[in-house]
Write a protein that holds these residues in place. Structure first.
Motif, PDB file in Angstrom:
ATOM      1  N   HIS A  16       0.726  -1.147  -0.197  1.00  0.00           N
ATOM      2  CA  HIS A  16       0.027  -0.063  -0.009  1.00  0.00           C
ATOM      3  C   HIS A  16       0.926   1.327  -0.035  1.00  0.00           C
ATOM      4  O   HIS A  16       1.344   1.601   1.060  1.00  0.00           O
ATOM      5  N   LEU A  17       1.140   1.627  -1.372  1.00  0.00           N
ATOM      6  CA  LEU A  17       2.194   2.806  -1.344  1.00  0.00           C
ATOM      7  C   LEU A  17       1.583   4.135  -1.677  1.00  0.00           C
ATOM      8  O   LEU A  17       2.171   4.879  -2.254  1.00  0.00           O
ATOM      9  N   LEU A  18       0.350   4.092  -1.410  1.00  0.00           N
ATOM     10  CA  LEU A  18      -0.518   5.554  -1.680  1.00  0.00           C
ATOM     11  C   LEU A  18       0.261   6.590  -0.938  1.00  0.00           C
ATOM     12  O   LEU A  18       0.469   6.508   0.199  1.00  0.00           O
ATOM     13  N   HIS A  19       0.617   7.705  -1.693  1.00  0.00           N
ATOM     14  CA  HIS A  19       1.201   8.865  -0.934  1.00  0.00           C
ATOM     15  C   HIS A  19       2.560   8.875  -0.731  1.00  0.00           C
ATOM     16  O   HIS A  19       3.209   9.671  -0.174  1.00  0.00           O
ATOM     17  N   PHE A  20       3.143   7.879  -1.134  1.00  0.00           N
ATOM     18  CA  PHE A  20       4.629   7.437  -0.754  1.00  0.00           C
ATOM     19  C   PHE A  20       5.507   8.654  -1.390  1.00  0.00           C
ATOM     20  O   PHE A  20       6.344   9.058  -0.683  1.00  0.00           O
ATOM     21  N   GLU A  21       5.343   9.063  -2.632  1.00  0.00           N
ATOM     22  CA  GLU A  21       5.943  10.022  -3.318  1.00  0.00           C
ATOM     23  C   GLU A  21       5.846  11.386  -2.429  1.00  0.00           C
ATOM     24  O   GLU A  21       6.567  12.348  -2.473  1.00  0.00           O
ATOM     25  N   LYS A  22       4.801  11.595  -2.155  1.00  0.00           N
ATOM     26  CA  LYS A  22       4.369  13.067  -1.297  1.00  0.00           C
ATOM     27  C   LYS A  22       5.280  12.880  -0.015  1.00  0.00           C
ATOM     28  O   LYS A  22       5.707  13.839   0.327  1.00  0.00           O
ATOM     29  N   VAL A  23       5.188  11.759   0.716  1.00  0.00           N
ATOM     30  CA  VAL A  23       6.081  11.605   1.814  1.00  0.00           C
ATOM     31  C   VAL A  23       7.753  12.114   1.476  1.00  0.00           C
ATOM     32  O   VAL A  23       8.361  12.803   2.143  1.00  0.00           O
ATOM     33  N   LEU A  24       8.077  11.392   0.235  1.00  0.00           N
ATOM     34  CA  LEU A  24       9.443  11.625   0.094  1.00  0.00           C
ATOM     35  C   LEU A  24       9.774  13.145  -0.203  1.00  0.00           C
ATOM     36  O   LEU A  24      10.878  13.646   0.165  1.00  0.00           O
ATOM     37  N   LYS A  25       8.900  13.967  -0.807  1.00  0.00           N
ATOM     38  CA  LYS A  25       8.977  15.134  -0.956  1.00  0.00           C
ATOM     39  C   LYS A  25       9.051  15.930   0.306  1.00  0.00           C
ATOM     40  O   LYS A  25       9.891  16.720   0.339  1.00  0.00           O
ATOM     41  N   LEU A  26       8.269  15.813   1.219  1.00  0.00           N
ATOM     42  CA  LEU A  26       8.339  16.447   2.559  1.00  0.00           C
ATOM     43  C   LEU A  26       9.448  15.981   3.286  1.00  0.00           C
ATOM     44  O   LEU A  26       9.899  16.800   3.831  1.00  0.00           O
ATOM     45  N   TYR A  27       9.803  14.944   3.266  1.00  0.00           N
ATOM     46  CA  TYR A  27      11.214  14.246   3.984  1.00  0.00           C
ATOM     47  C   TYR A  27      12.453  14.975   3.392  1.00  0.00           C
ATOM     48  O   TYR A  27      13.114  15.548   4.328  1.00  0.00           O
ATOM     49  N   ASP A  28      12.482  15.221   2.180  1.00  0.00           N
ATOM     50  CA  ASP A  28      13.675  15.953   1.798  1.00  0.00           C
ATOM     51  C   ASP A  28      13.643  17.351   1.830  1.00  0.00           C
ATOM     52  O   ASP A  28      14.621  17.898   1.960  1.00  0.00           O
ATOM     53  N   LEU A  29      12.405  17.900   2.177  1.00  0.00           N
ATOM     54  CA  LEU A  29      12.337  19.314   2.409  1.00  0.00           C
ATOM     55  C   LEU A  29      12.819  19.456   3.735  1.00  0.00           C
ATOM     56  O   LEU A  29      13.173  20.660   4.126  1.00  0.00           O
ATOM     57  N   VAL A  30      12.322  18.600   4.750  1.00  0.00           N
ATOM     58  CA  VAL A  30      12.506  19.005   6.330  1.00  0.00           C
ATOM     59  C   VAL A  30      13.668  18.804   6.878  1.00  0.00           C
ATOM     60  O   VAL A  30      14.228  19.452   7.729  1.00  0.00           O
ATOM     61  N   PHE A  31      14.372  17.439   6.354  1.00  0.00           N
ATOM     62  CA  PHE A  31      15.582  16.952   7.143  1.00  0.00           C
ATOM     63  C   PHE A  31      16.831  17.392   6.568  1.00  0.00           C
ATOM     64  O   PHE A  31      16.949  17.203   5.512  1.00  0.00           O
ATOM     65  N   PRO A  32      17.834  17.772   7.311  1.00  0.00           N
ATOM     66  CA  PRO A  32      19.420  17.990   6.755  1.00  0.00           C
ATOM     67  C   PRO A  32      19.900  16.951   5.931  1.00  0.00           C
ATOM     68  O   PRO A  32      19.429  15.532   6.434  1.00  0.00           O
ATOM     69  N   ILE A  33      20.569  16.979   5.085  1.00  0.00           N
ATOM     70  CA  ILE A  33      20.990  15.862   4.077  1.00  0.00           C
ATOM     71  C   ILE A  33      21.880  15.002   5.101  1.00  0.00           C
ATOM     72  O   ILE A  33      21.863  13.778   4.663  1.00  0.00           O
ATOM     73  N   GLU A  34      22.549  15.373   6.017  1.00  0.00           N
ATOM     74  CA  GLU A  34      23.471  14.273   6.793  1.00  0.00           C
ATOM     75  C   GLU A  34      22.566  13.487   7.468  1.00  0.00           C
ATOM     76  O   GLU A  34      22.934  12.219   7.679  1.00  0.00           O
ATOM     77  N   VAL A  35      21.219  13.549   7.781  1.00  0.00           N
ATOM     78  CA  VAL A  35      20.591  12.615   8.638  1.00  0.00           C
ATOM     79  C   VAL A  35      19.482  11.920   7.631  1.00  0.00           C
ATOM     80  O   VAL A  35      18.459  11.264   8.185  1.00  0.00           O
ATOM     81  N   ARG A  36      19.536  12.390   6.368  1.00  0.00           N
ATOM     82  CA  ARG A  36      18.590  11.754   5.383  1.00  0.00           C
ATOM     83  C   ARG A  36      19.007  10.482   4.783  1.00  0.00           C
ATOM     84  O   ARG A  36      20.018  10.204   4.151  1.00  0.00           O
ATOM     85  N   GLU A  37      18.344   9.373   4.994  1.00  0.00           N
ATOM     86  CA  GLU A  37      18.484   8.034   4.335  1.00  0.00           C
ATOM     87  C   GLU A  37      18.329   8.240   2.851  1.00  0.00           C
ATOM     88  O   GLU A  37      17.363   8.821   2.435  1.00  0.00           O
ATOM     89  N   PRO A  38      18.804   7.237   2.272  1.00  0.00           N
ATOM     90  CA  PRO A  38      18.518   7.124   0.810  1.00  0.00           C
ATOM     91  C   PRO A  38      16.909   6.604   0.695  1.00  0.00           C
ATOM     92  O   PRO A  38      16.480   5.928   1.633  1.00  0.00           O
ATOM     93  N   HIS A  39      16.307   6.938  -0.251  1.00  0.00           N
ATOM     94  CA  HIS A  39      14.661   6.651  -0.370  1.00  0.00           C
ATOM     95  C   HIS A  39      14.541   5.251  -0.294  1.00  0.00           C
ATOM     96  O   HIS A  39      13.633   4.674   0.281  1.00  0.00           O
ATOM     97  N   GLU A  40      15.483   4.329  -0.912  1.00  0.00           N
ATOM     98  CA  GLU A  40      15.231   3.098  -0.742  1.00  0.00           C
ATOM     99  C   GLU A  40      15.199   2.332   0.440  1.00  0.00           C
ATOM    100  O   GLU A  40      14.869   1.084   0.629  1.00  0.00           O
ATOM    101  N   VAL A  41      15.679   2.978   1.311  1.00  0.00           N
ATOM    102  CA  VAL A  41      15.742   2.488   2.894  1.00  0.00           C
ATOM    103  C   VAL A  41      14.322   2.387   3.610  1.00  0.00           C
ATOM    104  O   VAL A  41      14.194   1.256   4.125  1.00  0.00           O
ATOM    105  N   PHE A  42      13.560   3.169   2.985  1.00  0.00           N
ATOM    106  CA  PHE A  42      12.044   3.209   3.149  1.00  0.00           C
ATOM    107  C   PHE A  42      11.686   1.677   2.920  1.00  0.00           C
ATOM    108  O   PHE A  42      10.784   1.158   3.665  1.00  0.00           O
ATOM    109  N   ILE A  43      11.595   1.608   1.607  1.00  0.00           N
ATOM    110  CA  ILE A  43      11.348   0.262   1.123  1.00  0.00           C
ATOM    111  C   ILE A  43      11.756  -1.033   1.758  1.00  0.00           C
ATOM    112  O   ILE A  43      11.150  -1.995   2.064  1.00  0.00           O
TER     113      ILE A  43
END
Length: 233
Positions: free
Chosen positions: A12-39
């Motif tokens: 159930h990946l509905l809204h997943f792309e929206k989450v990634l956009k918010l995630y990239d906006l909010v968190f500093p690069i140092e503590v951002r995991e690659p998107h594939e880690v969520f999967i």
């Protein structure tokens, strides 16, 4: 605002792309995991019971207003909140606190499913002021720490916590560690050390796939190298 809750799962990946956009906006690069880690975390959730991975969404209609991710760690009967964020356009409206409480509720359900009467602690990492780059980021960092304190999380001062490097070229990152004891007791240092070890094993080794040697180096620097993640295959 009426918030409805949903969860991302591997099916159930509905809204997943929206989450990634918010995630990239909010968190500093140092503590951002690659998107594939969520999967990878979602696959973990399906195959690693009674441990779990929760990926919570807060929605106002079809608008994503918040999200949070976290793990239930059966070995120590504790929750680990990895990320929590709200849309900057809806901050100061209580959305963050509601999201945090909902995540705590889900992690407590996992503890009960695992055979416990309830969850004992919830722990989380958050950035320090030393790692921000702009005055706006500094202000957000201060507000984030105050937010956790308002929600009954206490900063851990007895351990200088290091997040293992999320990117190969980086060094371990000093972060603030906050903990909430749901038993209304003070969590002792030895228990915190055991929770950190469980985080390293379940999250950073089994989900992120960080090399054992890298993890062991970070544990050594925290003087926690007597725990189980040792160099080797």
């Amino acid at each position: 605002m009426t918030i409805t809750w949903d969860e991302v799962t591997i099916d159930h990946l509905l809204h997943f792309e929206k989450v990634l956009k918010l995630y990239d906006l909010v968190f500093p690069i140092e503590v951002r995991e690659p998107h594939e880690v969520f999967i990878k975390g979602l696959h973990y959730a399906k195959n690693r019971k009674p441990n779990s991975f929760r990926f919570l969404l807060g929605l106002d209609g079809e608008q994503l207003v918040s999200f949070a991710t976290g793990h239930y760690l059966e070995e120590v009967n504790a929750g680990f909140i990895v990320y929590i964020a709200t849309d900057p356009l809806v901050r100061s409206k209580g959305v963050g606190s509601k999201t945090l409480m909902k995540m705590e509720e889900l992690l407590n359900q996992d503890a009960i499913t695992a055979g416990n009467s309830n969850l004992e602690e919830i722990i989380l990492e958050t950035e320090t002021q030393d790692m921000v780059h702009t005055s706006e980021e500094k202000e957000n960092c201060v507000k984030r720490n105050q937010f956790f304190e308002r929600n009954h999380y206490k900063k851990v001062n007895k351990i200088i916590y290091l997040q293992p490097p999320l990117h190969k070229e980086h060094e371990p990152i000093p972060l603030n560690l906050f903990i909430k004891n749901l038993q209304k007791n003070e969590t002792d240092t030895e228990t915190i050390k055991k929770i950190i070890h469980a985080i390293y094993k379940e999250k950073y080794y089994l989900v992120n796939g960080i090399n054992k040697l890298v993890l062991y180096d970070s544990l050594q620097k925290m003087e926690l190298d007597n725990y189980k993640i040792k160099p080797g295959p």
